[in-house]
Design a protein around this motif. Sequence first.
Motif, PDB file in Angstrom:
ATOM      1  N   ILE A   1      23.625  35.002  64.134  1.00 43.69           N
ATOM      2  CA  ILE A   1      24.800  34.229  63.736  1.00 43.69           C
ATOM      3  C   ILE A   1      25.655  34.994  62.724  1.00 43.69           C
ATOM      4  N   GLY A   2      25.008  35.832  61.917  1.00 40.25           N
ATOM      5  CA  GLY A   2      25.768  36.630  60.952  1.00 40.25           C
ATOM      6  C   GLY A   2      26.708  37.586  61.666  1.00 40.25           C
ATOM      7  N   THR A   3      26.172  38.282  62.654  1.00 42.75           N
ATOM      8  CA  THR A   3      26.966  39.226  63.439  1.00 42.75           C
ATOM      9  C   THR A   3      28.067  38.499  64.207  1.00 42.75           C
ATOM     10  N   LEU A   4      27.680  37.386  64.835  1.00 41.16           N
ATOM     11  CA  LEU A   4      28.657  36.610  65.604  1.00 41.16           C
ATOM     12  C   LEU A   4      29.760  36.085  64.684  1.00 41.16           C
ATOM     13  N   GLY A   5      29.329  35.536  63.533  1.00 36.94           N
ATOM     14  CA  GLY A   5      30.292  34.976  62.592  1.00 36.94           C
ATOM     15  C   GLY A   5      31.258  36.025  62.063  1.00 36.94           C
ATOM     16  N   THR A   6      30.734  37.187  61.763  1.00 39.46           N
ATOM     17  CA  THR A   6      31.585  38.278  61.274  1.00 39.46           C
ATOM     18  C   THR A   6      32.600  38.667  62.341  1.00 39.46           C
ATOM     19  N   TRP A   7      32.137  38.722  63.570  1.00 42.15           N
ATOM     20  CA  TRP A   7      33.045  39.073  64.666  1.00 42.15           C
ATOM     21  C   TRP A   7      34.164  38.026  64.808  1.00 42.15           C
ATOM     22  N   VAL A   8      33.774  36.747  64.816  1.00 38.51           N
ATOM     23  CA  VAL A   8      34.772  35.672  64.959  1.00 38.51           C
ATOM     24  C   VAL A   8      35.780  35.723  63.804  1.00 38.51           C
ATOM     25  N   ARG A   9      35.268  35.858  62.576  1.00 37.34           N
ATOM     26  CA  ARG A   9      36.174  35.881  61.415  1.00 37.34           C
ATOM     27  C   ARG A   9      37.175  37.013  61.506  1.00 37.34           C
ATOM     28  N   ASN A  10      36.686  38.202  61.879  1.00 36.72           N
ATOM     29  CA  ASN A  10      37.600  39.338  61.901  1.00 36.72           C
ATOM     30  C   ASN A  10      38.610  39.231  63.026  1.00 36.72           C
ATOM     31  N   GLU A  11      38.165  38.715  64.161  1.00 35.83           N
ATOM     32  CA  GLU A  11      39.096  38.448  65.267  1.00 35.83           C
ATOM     33  C   GLU A  11      40.176  37.451  64.807  1.00 35.83           C
ATOM     34  N   ALA A  12      39.722  36.359  64.197  1.00 36.97           N
ATOM     35  CA  ALA A  12      40.641  35.291  63.794  1.00 36.97           C
ATOM     36  C   ALA A  12      41.568  35.754  62.663  1.00 36.97           C
ATOM     37  N   LEU A  13      41.022  36.465  61.678  1.00 35.54           N
ATOM     38  CA  LEU A  13      41.847  36.901  60.543  1.00 35.54           C
ATOM     39  C   LEU A  13      42.870  37.938  60.988  1.00 35.54           C
ATOM     40  N   SER A  14      42.470  38.811  61.909  1.00 40.78           N
ATOM     41  CA  SER A  14      43.421  39.812  62.370  1.00 40.78           C
ATOM     42  C   SER A  14      44.541  39.135  63.164  1.00 40.78           C
ATOM     43  N   GLN A  15      44.176  38.101  63.942  1.00 38.03           N
ATOM     44  CA  GLN A  15      45.189  37.341  64.684  1.00 38.03           C
ATOM     45  C   GLN A  15      46.140  36.616  63.721  1.00 38.03           C
ATOM     46  N   LEU A  16      45.550  36.010  62.705  1.00 38.19           N
ATOM     47  CA  LEU A  16      46.383  35.295  61.731  1.00 38.19           C
ATOM     48  C   LEU A  16      47.355  36.258  61.041  1.00 38.19           C
TER      49      LEU A  16
END
Length: 287
Positions: free
Chosen positions: A87-102
């Motif tokens: 979940i740490g790896t998945l969460g980091t991936w989601v956050r970076n995808e989302a933050l870069s999109q934002l």
Amino acid sequence: RSKSEGPGRATIFDTSMHDRVRERIELEGALRTALVEGQLSVVYQPIVRLETGRPIGAEALVRWNHPQRGPIPPMTFIPVAEDAGLIGTLGTWVRNEALSQLATWRADGTVGDDFYLSINVSPRQLSNAELPLIVAGELLQHGVPAAAVALEMTESVMADGGSVTARVLYELRELGLKLLVDDFGTGFSALGYLRRFPVTGVKIDRSFVSGLGESGEDEEIVRAVVAMSRALGLSIVAEGVETRVQRDALAAVGVTQGQGWLWGPGVAAGDFATHWGARRYAPAPPG
Ligand code: C2E
Ligand code: MG
Ligand code: MG
Ligand code: MG
């Protein structure tokens, strides 16, 4: 296999257990591959102002499209990710995808300064004492202000979380992130945690929204949540709004933000910009 293995109850139970364990292990392996091979994506569901239907934010929701099995719902693979330590790896991936999109949307004018992106975090992630430092670094890296980001967590985080979790939440709040209680009302009846933890808002679970217009009890519950949230200075989003009847009932009791199929499901970033971007609401150019 033992010779004594017969068609008895115990065997049936063992077999189905065995199948479930194997399914779990297979999913875990497939998820590791998915993370490496880029099979995950993020969709964005608008969070709108009830009176206008205009977006004030969006929730990032992870999607997994398995090359053979097709889409696998988060309700299936998030628990696997948690148990498998992914979940740490998945969460980091989601956050970076989302933050870069934002960051892209803020820079190209798709969203304004007051737009927020809401990201789900699971209990395991919040028990990592390093999380605030990691998130602070990511915000800097993407050039996104903390106030434009919300983290959504379920009530169980605050009910079961230890002192590390409490400290993590205080540090995240200190950074300036919004902290929202997801599926509010479903998990944990004692409300004291709303004062003990630095929560900034609640998302009323869709189970209370679905009966609005039909169930007087649901309406009373939502009314009580509104009164409480006002008294505590918390924001409120209604989840799972599917009908205009529900929207109107929510507005009537003072809820101002909603999310649900009435406005639209989560969509890929490009479609979000097309359908929910600020340009759609700009006045038509003259001529
Ligand atoms: P959630 O955070 O409560 O997200 C809302 C869920 O309700 C989403 O399901 C969304 O697609 C669905 N939904 C939205 N509007 C409506 C509606 O009007 N009616 C109905 N019936 N459903 C609606 P989804 O995307 O399948 O996600 C399920 C759960 O998986 C989420 O519930 C969240 O707990 C978890 N999840 C999703 N993405 C992530 C992630 O990146 N990280 C973590 N840790 N959990 C995630
Ligand atoms: Mg959520
Ligand atoms: Mg929710
Ligand atoms: Mg939910």
